[in-house]
Enzyme design. Structure first.
Site, PDB file in Angstrom:
ATOM      1  N   ARG A  53       0.837  -1.212   0.000  1.00 14.08           N
ATOM      2  CA  ARG A  53       0.000   0.000   0.000  1.00 14.08           C
ATOM      3  C   ARG A  53       0.870   1.259   0.000  1.00 14.08           C
ATOM      4  NH1 ARG A  53      -1.830   1.929   4.347  1.00 14.08           N
ATOM      5  NH2 ARG A  53      -2.323  -0.016   5.434  1.00 14.08           N
ATOM      6  N   TYR A 105     -13.560  19.322 -15.485  1.00 12.22           N
ATOM      7  CA  TYR A 105     -14.207  18.019 -15.347  1.00 12.22           C
ATOM      8  C   TYR A 105     -15.278  18.084 -14.249  1.00 12.22           C
ATOM      9  CZ  TYR A 105     -14.727  12.998 -14.867  1.00 12.22           C
ATOM     10  OH  TYR A 105     -15.232  11.723 -14.807  1.00 12.22           O
ATOM     11  N   ASP A 175      -4.569  19.581 -14.574  1.00 10.48           N
ATOM     12  CA  ASP A 175      -5.202  18.345 -15.049  1.00 10.48           C
ATOM     13  C   ASP A 175      -4.921  18.277 -16.553  1.00 10.48           C
ATOM     14  OD1 ASP A 175      -6.892  16.381 -16.041  1.00 10.48           O
ATOM     15  OD2 ASP A 175      -8.593  16.924 -14.765  1.00 10.48           O
ATOM     16  N   LYS A 200      -8.089   7.442 -19.243  1.00 12.34           N
ATOM     17  CA  LYS A 200      -8.340   7.982 -20.577  1.00 12.34           C
ATOM     18  C   LYS A 200      -7.183   7.620 -21.507  1.00 12.34           C
ATOM     19  CE  LYS A 200     -11.807   9.484 -18.230  1.00 12.34           C
ATOM     20  NZ  LYS A 200     -11.892  10.806 -17.629  1.00 12.34           N
TER      21      LYS A 200
HETATM   22  C1  LIG Z   1     -12.120  11.308 -16.384  1.00 11.68           C
HETATM   23  C2  LIG Z   1     -11.505  12.574 -15.930  1.00 11.68           C
HETATM   24  C3  LIG Z   1     -11.215  12.797 -14.578  1.00 11.68           C
HETATM   25  C4  LIG Z   1     -11.554  11.779 -13.506  1.00 11.68           C
HETATM   26  O1  LIG Z   1     -10.797  10.607 -13.659  1.00 11.68           O
HETATM   27  P1  LIG Z   1     -11.315   9.127 -13.259  1.00 11.68           P
HETATM   28  O2  LIG Z   1     -10.206   8.247 -13.719  1.00 11.68           O
HETATM   29  O3  LIG Z   1     -12.614   8.901 -13.958  1.00 11.68           O
HETATM   30  O4  LIG Z   1     -11.480   9.126 -11.782  1.00 11.68           O
HETATM   31  C5  LIG Z   1     -10.616  14.006 -14.234  1.00 11.68           C
HETATM   32  N1  LIG Z   1     -10.324  14.937 -15.164  1.00 11.68           N
HETATM   33  C6  LIG Z   1     -10.595  14.761 -16.468  1.00 11.68           C
HETATM   34  C7  LIG Z   1     -10.252  15.828 -17.453  1.00 11.68           C
HETATM   35  C8  LIG Z   1     -11.194  13.574 -16.901  1.00 11.68           C
HETATM   36  O5  LIG Z   1     -11.485  13.406 -18.200  1.00 11.68           O
END
Ligand SMILES: *Cc1c(COP(=O)(O)O)cnc(C)c1O
Length: 382
Positions: A53, A105, A175, A200
């Site tokens: 962990r 997001y 992000d 993604k």
């Molecule tokens: C999907 C996404 C998230 C969240 O990620 P998860 O893997 O679904 O928890 C955050 N920011 C963006 C731009 C995303 O496309």
């Protein structure tokens, strides 16, 4: 163990940094399942690990590669993009102040609002660079940036945001899920931490939920982030980490192919009579195009949105009429997805209700264009 640092990122990704697992010299890394690691007679830890962990060897290949691709000091995998973002929030102290974008997001924005309210953290939202500058006249602790930003793909100048954030005493977290390290390297532009939903493009096959943070410096903030991961327990499973590492090997060809298709689609539909607008930073008509040209290298990403003439109902009909695009949420995979976004975000959304969000995959772009053409035509038939 590692390749020469001058190798191109695409080469590093294709070979998973090129580290060779011993003793078998495997071309791909094994799956590390061990949760615990043996101590020597004197109680020391010759393997350098205590417990999975805190730090699992299953994470090493993907963390090493992502560190190189982003140009960071350290990377940490998480059980999801949201877990990665949550670790950043948990690293803040009570009384901290966050400055975040209105357009980002959706689930993360909602979680941030709830978290800030419950944990005595101040949270201010900006709509554009001018509002960000105005909000950063006062001290802050964390500036959040998403660029290109969901779902209109607004562009923010990362280098300028970093200057403003640092002058206000804040860390800048970007992000970078949408542009990926293929097109944007936020740390090189002054950001302190980069976050990705690895669900993604990094994994790219709609079969792993994962997240990652990469830091420019191994500082006290990073130590608090690592504690949030280890103590919060939002860790990725070894098999998911292995799949993510496999997905990363094709990151560059996948993302480049998809982005080239997205540009073609955007150009093809830009003046289509059934559309009000095509939102894509690669089009000179997009508000953020000039900045995108400066801070994105080699492409503008594979996300775009269409605003359909005739409002919400027309948008719903177009989404219902596609045959190759798959109707699903999410993005960044090899298959193209379409989503009528506003109704998904629900009450309080700033997303125009006539907006269709497209995640362009790696199919033949002629097929994708023909599919959208027939869907727009069918939706407009009486
Ligand atoms: C999907 C996404 C998230 C969240 O990620 P998860 O893997 O679904 O928890 C955050 N920011 C963006 C731009 C995303 O496309």
């Amino acid at each position: 163990m590692q390749h020469d640092a001058k190798l191109s990122p695409a080469t590093l990704a294709a070979q998973g940094t090129g580290a060779t697992p011993m003793p078998h010299r495997d071309i791909v890394p094994p799956i590390h399942l061990a949760t615990t690691f043996e101590r020597a007679e004197d109680g020391s830890l010759p393997g350098g690990r205590i417990y999975a962990r805190d730090a699992s060897p299953a994470y090493d290949p993907a963390e090493a590669l992502l560190c190189e691709l982003e140009g960071g000091a350290r990377a940490a995998l998480f059980a999801s993009g949201m877990a990665a973002a949550s670790a950043v929030l948990l690293a803040l102290k009570p009384g901290a102040r966050i400055v975040a974008p209105h357009d980002m997001y959706w689930s993360l924005r909602n979680w941030m609002i709830g978290f800030a309210a419950n944990w005595q953290i101040a949270l201010d939202f900006y709509a554009d660079a001018a509002e960000l500058a105005a909000l950063l006249q006062r001290p802050a602790d964390l500036v959040w940036v998403e660029t290109p930003a969901n779902p209109t793909w607004e562009i923010l100048d990362i280098a300028r945001a970093a200057e403003l954030a640092h002058a206000a005493g804040a860390r800048l977290v970007v992000d970078s899920t949408v542009p990926t390290p293929v097109f944007t390297r936020p740390l090189a532009l002054g950001a302190d931490v980069v976050m990705h939903s690895a669900t993604k493009y990094l994994n790219g096959h709609s079969d792993v939920v994962a997240g990652v943070l990469v830091t420019r410096a191994e500082d006290d903030f990073w130590a608090r982030i690592k504690t949030a991961r280890a103590a919060g327990g939002a860790v990725l499973g070894p098999f998911e980490a292995w799949l993510l590492n496999r997905g990363l090997r094709t990151l560059f060809p996948r993302v480049r192919t998809a982005a080239a298709s997205a540009l073609r689609i955007a150009q093809h539909f830009e003046h289509h009579p059934a559309l009000l607008a095509v939102l894509y930073p690669g089009l000179p008509s997009h508000r953020g195009h000039d900045i995108a040209c400066r801070q994105m290298e080699g492409g503008f990403g594979a996300m775009l949105s269409l605003r359909v003439r005739g409002g919400e109902d027309a948008a719903r009909r177009v989404a219902g009429a596609v045959k190759i695009f798959r109707r699903a949420t999410s993005l960044g995979s090899v298959e193209s997805l379409i989503e009528h976004r506003g109704p998904i975000e629900g009450p309080g959304t700033r997303c125009p209700l006539d907006l269709l969000r497209l995640s362009v995959g790696i199919e033949d772009s002629d097929d994708l264009i023909a599919d959208l053409e027939q869907a727009l035509q069918q939706a407009n038939e009486p």
